[in-house]
Design a protein around this motif. Structure first.
Motif, short mmCIF file in Angstrom:
data_model
loop_
_atom_site.label_atom_id
_atom_site.label_comp_id
_atom_site.label_asym_id
_atom_site.label_seq_id
_atom_site.Cartn_x
_atom_site.Cartn_y
_atom_site.Cartn_z
N PRO A 125 0.82 -1.21 0.00
CA PRO A 125 0.00 0.00 0.00
C PRO A 125 0.85 1.26 0.00
O PRO A 125 1.89 1.33 0.66
CB PRO A 125 -0.81 -0.14 1.29
N GLY A 126 0.42 2.24 -0.75
CA GLY A 126 1.11 3.51 -0.82
C GLY A 126 2.15 3.59 -1.92
O GLY A 126 2.70 4.66 -2.16
N ALA A 127 2.41 2.46 -2.60
CA ALA A 127 3.39 2.45 -3.68
C ALA A 127 2.68 2.60 -5.02
O ALA A 127 1.55 2.14 -5.20
CB ALA A 127 4.20 1.16 -3.66
N THR A 128 3.35 3.21 -5.97
CA THR A 128 2.79 3.42 -7.30
C THR A 128 2.78 2.11 -8.07
O THR A 128 3.76 1.36 -8.07
CB THR A 128 3.62 4.45 -8.08
N THR A 129 1.66 1.83 -8.73
CA THR A 129 1.55 0.64 -9.57
C THR A 129 1.64 1.06 -11.03
O THR A 129 0.78 1.80 -11.53
CB THR A 129 0.23 -0.11 -9.32
N PHE A 130 2.67 0.60 -11.69
CA PHE A 130 2.93 0.92 -13.09
C PHE A 130 2.32 -0.15 -13.99
O PHE A 130 1.82 -1.17 -13.52
CB PHE A 130 4.43 1.05 -13.32
N PRO A 131 2.34 0.05 -15.30
CA PRO A 131 1.83 -0.99 -16.20
C PRO A 131 2.59 -2.30 -16.02
O PRO A 131 3.77 -2.33 -15.68
CB PRO A 131 2.08 -0.39 -17.60
N GLN A 132 1.87 -3.39 -16.29
CA GLN A 132 2.44 -4.72 -16.15
C GLN A 132 3.65 -4.89 -17.07
O GLN A 132 3.83 -4.15 -18.05
CB GLN A 132 1.36 -5.77 -16.47
N ALA A 133 4.49 -5.87 -16.78
CA ALA A 133 5.75 -6.06 -17.50
C ALA A 133 5.54 -6.17 -19.00
O ALA A 133 6.30 -5.58 -19.79
CB ALA A 133 6.47 -7.30 -16.97
N ILE A 134 4.56 -6.93 -19.45
CA ILE A 134 4.33 -7.09 -20.89
C ILE A 134 3.97 -5.75 -21.52
O ILE A 134 4.32 -5.48 -22.67
CB ILE A 134 3.25 -8.15 -21.16
N ALA A 135 3.29 -4.89 -20.76
CA ALA A 135 2.96 -3.55 -21.25
C ALA A 135 4.20 -2.68 -21.34
O ALA A 135 4.33 -1.85 -22.26
CB ALA A 135 1.92 -2.90 -20.35
N LEU A 136 5.11 -2.82 -20.39
CA LEU A 136 6.37 -2.08 -20.46
C LEU A 136 7.18 -2.53 -21.67
O LEU A 136 7.79 -1.71 -22.36
CB LEU A 136 7.17 -2.28 -19.17
N ALA A 137 7.20 -3.84 -21.94
CA ALA A 137 7.90 -4.32 -23.13
C ALA A 137 7.26 -3.75 -24.39
O ALA A 137 7.96 -3.47 -25.37
CB ALA A 137 7.88 -5.85 -23.15
N ALA A 138 5.94 -3.58 -24.37
CA ALA A 138 5.24 -3.07 -25.54
C ALA A 138 5.58 -1.62 -25.84
O ALA A 138 5.32 -1.14 -26.95
CB ALA A 138 3.73 -3.21 -25.35
N THR A 139 6.18 -0.90 -24.90
CA THR A 139 6.62 0.46 -25.19
C THR A 139 7.81 0.47 -26.14
O THR A 139 8.05 1.47 -26.83
CB THR A 139 7.04 1.20 -23.91
N TRP A 140 8.61 -0.59 -26.16
CA TRP A 140 9.84 -0.66 -26.94
C TRP A 140 10.72 0.55 -26.64
O TRP A 140 11.42 1.06 -27.51
CB TRP A 140 9.54 -0.75 -28.44
N ASP A 141 10.67 1.00 -25.41
CA ASP A 141 11.36 2.24 -25.03
C ASP A 141 12.18 1.96 -23.78
O ASP A 141 11.67 2.04 -22.66
CB ASP A 141 10.33 3.35 -24.79
N THR A 142 13.45 1.61 -23.96
CA THR A 142 14.28 1.24 -22.82
C THR A 142 14.51 2.42 -21.88
O THR A 142 14.64 2.23 -20.66
CB THR A 142 15.62 0.69 -23.30
#
Length: 879
Positions: A125-142
């Protein structure tokens, strides 16, 4: 005399550290000494029990006084007790109190490691939840992924959490695997790049990363932890590279897999843990097992007779730390580590690695967190903004007929259909987030309540046969009435003999895997009889069914209504008997299992089909009164939730077809972490957006993308097939010996790896090589010029693929060798540069040596793996 001398030594070793009472600091407390000297000094002072606890990790805390941590522990996953959004500071203070116990109240004061999951945000609780790992890979933006990892690392380290059980760097080429969402997709180079982008910021922040699951955790049929039987070549070409990249990036821990590899459990596989990880790659960190995985050798793989031998073999293979799920489970492990079963040399080797890691991370010299820092970093506004940015950057526009999207000039009413519009599902291994906003809330905020009409529809699940609840079941035991049924468990196939055990089961909904249902019953040779009373509630009539293995019989009021005692296969067996509302019936269910992995469920059906139809019709009626339709559809998946079908679950496909029949334009947004089969409905809709699990900023980001305030910046990190029969399907396969197609289906995907559309369009104008011919040890610079040909700005992922035109060993038909994401204003030109050298051009030869072979390489550049807009030939010559 020898025994007396040993006894004196043991007694002395249990005393407080020598000299501490006189104020003399022991050597291992002296930060000016070398780490190796400190490790050796501390190791020499430790008792066998203290050594064991440095090799044991588990979920736990100091809250239960019966759990004795007086000898220390490697690490604890402390369950949060504060669920408020501003919990970070109090969480850090609590972890400090626990740390003080280990530093101040144990004999040697060895700090513990607070560990947690942080796949796409710290799961607290209290921590930021970012997009799931597969969604981060889908950015193709290291670079973007690196910023996300930096934010997560700051939130994590500020709380005093010093190890995360992430990232998942397994390659996934079959989307039926329930854990596809946790990965970076199907490609070795993309997954390796993402692993480096995530690991480096964490390790720089003093948080140990734990890439997992070494080495392959998904097998045939997309099944989790299925046995892996692959060649050494495939291991080196596909499964090893992301782990090697993780190790090279500085990962200080690695987690083993549940499955076996080439017949040996991964946690006991010397070839992997020592031969590859340590000897070949030079890994110096700590190898930990997955939760309860080391014991899997005794109950799943059946390669060990006991915990003791399992422990000895695992440490001999190269495992360091045993991860179990509860304090009570330490007993057999402690016995094995202290009774001589595990050799002292192996224990000392593992403890040395653990202590060296703890010293290197500075835990002895700075063990405490700063609560004010935790409050400052966790859930910061810029982190929430970053989560929203990353969500949009990873969304993939798969279809956009007649430029339906964006809705930047839309002034009508919008029907928002689907239960996933009202909730924001964050995916596996997620915390609650800080300020999540649903898709419906975001659209209502932008368009106004009057222009948004909402209906859930039938939902994701097909609940036509729900489990009979405990409230409808009762049984009399010892003169007292209990909710549920009396279960009698038999060690064999006959229910007429005396049971081994009896208990009241609230419901009959079981799936037994590696454990038998009760003690004294073989896991693959037992029978159960449940009996009691069934009460039908008011409302609609009910019918009963039994789902599961086919060895079942069901009696209602002593009438046999289901007789499927001969085991044939899994199925749902309906009784055909109608039970009236308010009626009461004697019920008896018998089940037997003779091969293991048994499953049985008592289900019923009343007006569920009618309820589903009412929900469907309400959604259609709502849509028919609107000018456009947004369907927010969702997947059901997760750890140990592999799927046979990649279609949208429940009745969502039928819902989409019926909504399309209204004649209104339909936009489908998919919430999920894996490929989706769309052939049965995609031609009837105007647009499809794969939003993945977009994190707590996902609702706002979806609205941003739909309304044109952001672009869908993602590209597919995994191939989307047309049908499950094509699986496994991935772009970088090797040439076939004949053809790719089926008699009744193409071998081509619905959407290829790397595919994704934006709102802007781009022309690939030119590709220039600094040289057409290079030597085997040289590099070449490739410069690609592209132009934004549209009236709006946008991003393009420029992808470079290689094909070796002639090689001594068969090579993939195409393999990703580089990628860059570029942002261009309307009409603007830009260049993207790639360097191709031995790393990109090399292959494994017949002897599995990595070499660059002379010959011709075809370079293709474009927006996906199946769309090369520019081509060139590079010639490599022997020097």
């Amino acid at each position: 005399m020898i025994l007396r001398f040993v006894s004196i030594l043991c007694a002395l070793s249990a005393l407080p550290v020598a000299g501490s009472a006189q104020g003399v600091r022991p050597l291992y407390r002296d930060s000016t000494r070398t780490i190796e000297a400190r490790v050796a000094d501390l190791l020499a002072r430790m008792t066998p029990t203290e050594k064991f606890w440095q090799l044991f990790m588990l979920p736990g805390s100091l809250d239960n006084p019966a759990h004795d941590y007086s000898h220390g522990v490697y690490g604890l996953q402390v369950v949060p007790t504060d669920s408020t959004p501003d919990a970070a500071a109090r969480d850090a203070a609590r972890l400090n109190r626990i740390q003080h116990h280990f530093v101040d109240s144990t004999r040697l004061g060895v700090p513990f490691i607070a560990f947690e999951e942080a796949l796409h945000g710290l799961t607290r609780p209290g921590a930021t939840t970012f997009p799931q790992a597969i969604a981060l890979a889908a950015t193709w933006d290291t670079a973007l992924v690196g910023r996300v990892a930096t934010a997560i690392a700051r939130e994590t380290s500020s709380r005093g959490i010093r190890q995360v059980l992430s990232p998942v760097v397994n390659i996934t080429r079959d989307g039926r695997w329930g854990r596809t969402e946790e990965t970076y997709g199907e490609d070795v180079r993309l997954a390796s790049a993402m692993a480096r982008s995530v690991i480096t910021p964490f390790e720089r922040a003093g948080v140990i990363t734990t890439p997992k699951h070494f080495v392959a955790n998904v097998g045939e049929g997309g099944r989790d932890s299925w046995p892996i039987e692959v060649s050494e070549r495939q291991l080196r070409e596909v499964w090893f590279p992301p782990f090697e990249a993780a190790v090279r990036a500085g990962a200080r821990s690695v987690m083993t897999a549940y499955n076996s590899v080439d017949g040996l459990p991964a946690s006991q596989n010397r070839a992997l843990l020592t031969g590859v990880l340590r000897d070949r790659w030079g890994f110096e960190g700590v190898v930990i097992s997955d939760a309860a995985a080391t014991a899997g050798a005794t109950v799943l793989h059946l390669t060990e007779a006991s915990i003791a031998t399992s422990a000895a073999r695992a440490l001999d293979a190269g495992l360091d730390v045993v991860f179990q799920s509860g304090w009570d489970q330490h007993t057999p492990w402690l016995r094995a580590f202290t009774d001589g079963t595990v050799p002292d040399s192996l224990i000392d080797r593992a403890v040395t690695r653990v202590l060296r890691t703890k010293f290197r991370m500075g835990l002895f010299d700075a063990p405490y967190a700063t609560p004010d820092s935790a409050a400052y970093w966790n859930g910061r506004p810029e982190h929430l903004a970053l989560a929203r940015e990353a969500a949009a950057s990873g969304m993939v526009l798969l279809r956009n007929e007649n430029r339906t999207l964006p809705l930047d000039h839309f002034h009508g009413t919008l029907a928002v259909i689907g239960s996933d519009a009202r909730i924001l599902r964050l995916g596996g291994y997620s915390g609650p987030g800080v300020a999540p906003v649903t898709v419906l809330e975001a659209l209502q905020r932008r368009l106004g309540d009057a222009r948004v009409r909402a209906a859930d529809g039938p939902g994701r699940t097909d609940n036509t046969w729900p489990t009979v609840p405990a409230t409808a079941l009762s049984t009399l035991v010892g003169g007292q009435q209990h909710a549920g049924l009396q279960g009698e468990y038999h060690a064999g196939q006959r229910v007429t003999e005396a049971p081994v055990a009896s208990r009241v089961d609230a419901t009959v909904d079981f799936h037994w895997t590696f454990s038998p249902p009760v003690r004294g019953v073989p896991r693959d040779w037992f029978a159960v009889r449940w009996s009691g009373t069934l009460r039908i509630p008011g409302g609609s009539p009910r019918r009963l069914a039994v789902e599961g293995d086919d060895g079942v019989r069901l009696w209602i009021d002593e009438q046999l209504v289901i007789d499927q005692w001969e085991q044939i296969g899994y199925g749902l067996h309906q009784s055909g008997i109608v039970l009236e509302p308010g009626s009461e019936h004697a019920i008896r269910l018998e089940f037997h299992e003779s091969v293991g992995n048994g499953a049985v469920r008592l289900a019923w059906q009343g007006d569920e089909p009618a309820q589903i139809e009412r929900g469907m019709q309400l959604a259609v009626d709502t849509a028919a009164r609107s000018d456009a339709i947004l369907v927010v559809a969702g997947l059901e998946e997760g750890e140990f939730r592999d799927r046979a079908s990649l279609a949208l679950p429940g009745h969502q496909e039928e819902l989409i077809r019926r909504l399309a029949a209204t004649g209104r334009p339909v936009i489908v947004v998919i919430i999920g972490g894996a490929p989706v089969i769309m052939d049965r409905w995609i031609d009837s809709v105007a647009a499809v957006v794969m939003a993945w699990y977009p994190g707590e900023g996902g609702g706002e980001a979806i609205a941003d993308v739909l309304l044109g305030e952001s672009e869908p910046g993602g590209r597919l990190p995994i191939t989307f097939p047309r049908a499950e029969g094509q699986l496994p399907l991935y772009y970088s396969h090797k040439p076939t010996g004949r053809g790719d197609d089926y008699l009744d289906l193409t071998g081509r995907p619905a959407f290829p790896f790397g595919f994704g559309m934006g709102y802007a369009t781009f022309a690939y104008e030119q590709m220039e090589l600094s040289r057409d011919t290079i030597g085997v040890s040289d590099s070449v610079r490739v410069v690609v010029t592209i132009r934004n040909t549209s009236a709006r700005g946008g991003s393009e992922v420029v992808q470079l693929y290689l094909h070796d035109l002639l090689a001594t060993v068969s090579q993939p038909v195409s393999r990703l060798a580089g990628f860059r994401k570029i942002q261009l204003a309307p009409g603007a030109r830009g260049t993207v540069e790639f360097i191709l050298g031995p790393d990109e051009l090399s292959i494994l030869d017949e002897q599995l040596a990595r070499i660059v072979e002379p010959g011709e390489f075809r370079i293709g550049v474009g927006p996906s793996s199946r769309d090369a807009r520019l081509r060139a030939i590079l010639t490599v010559v022997r020097q």
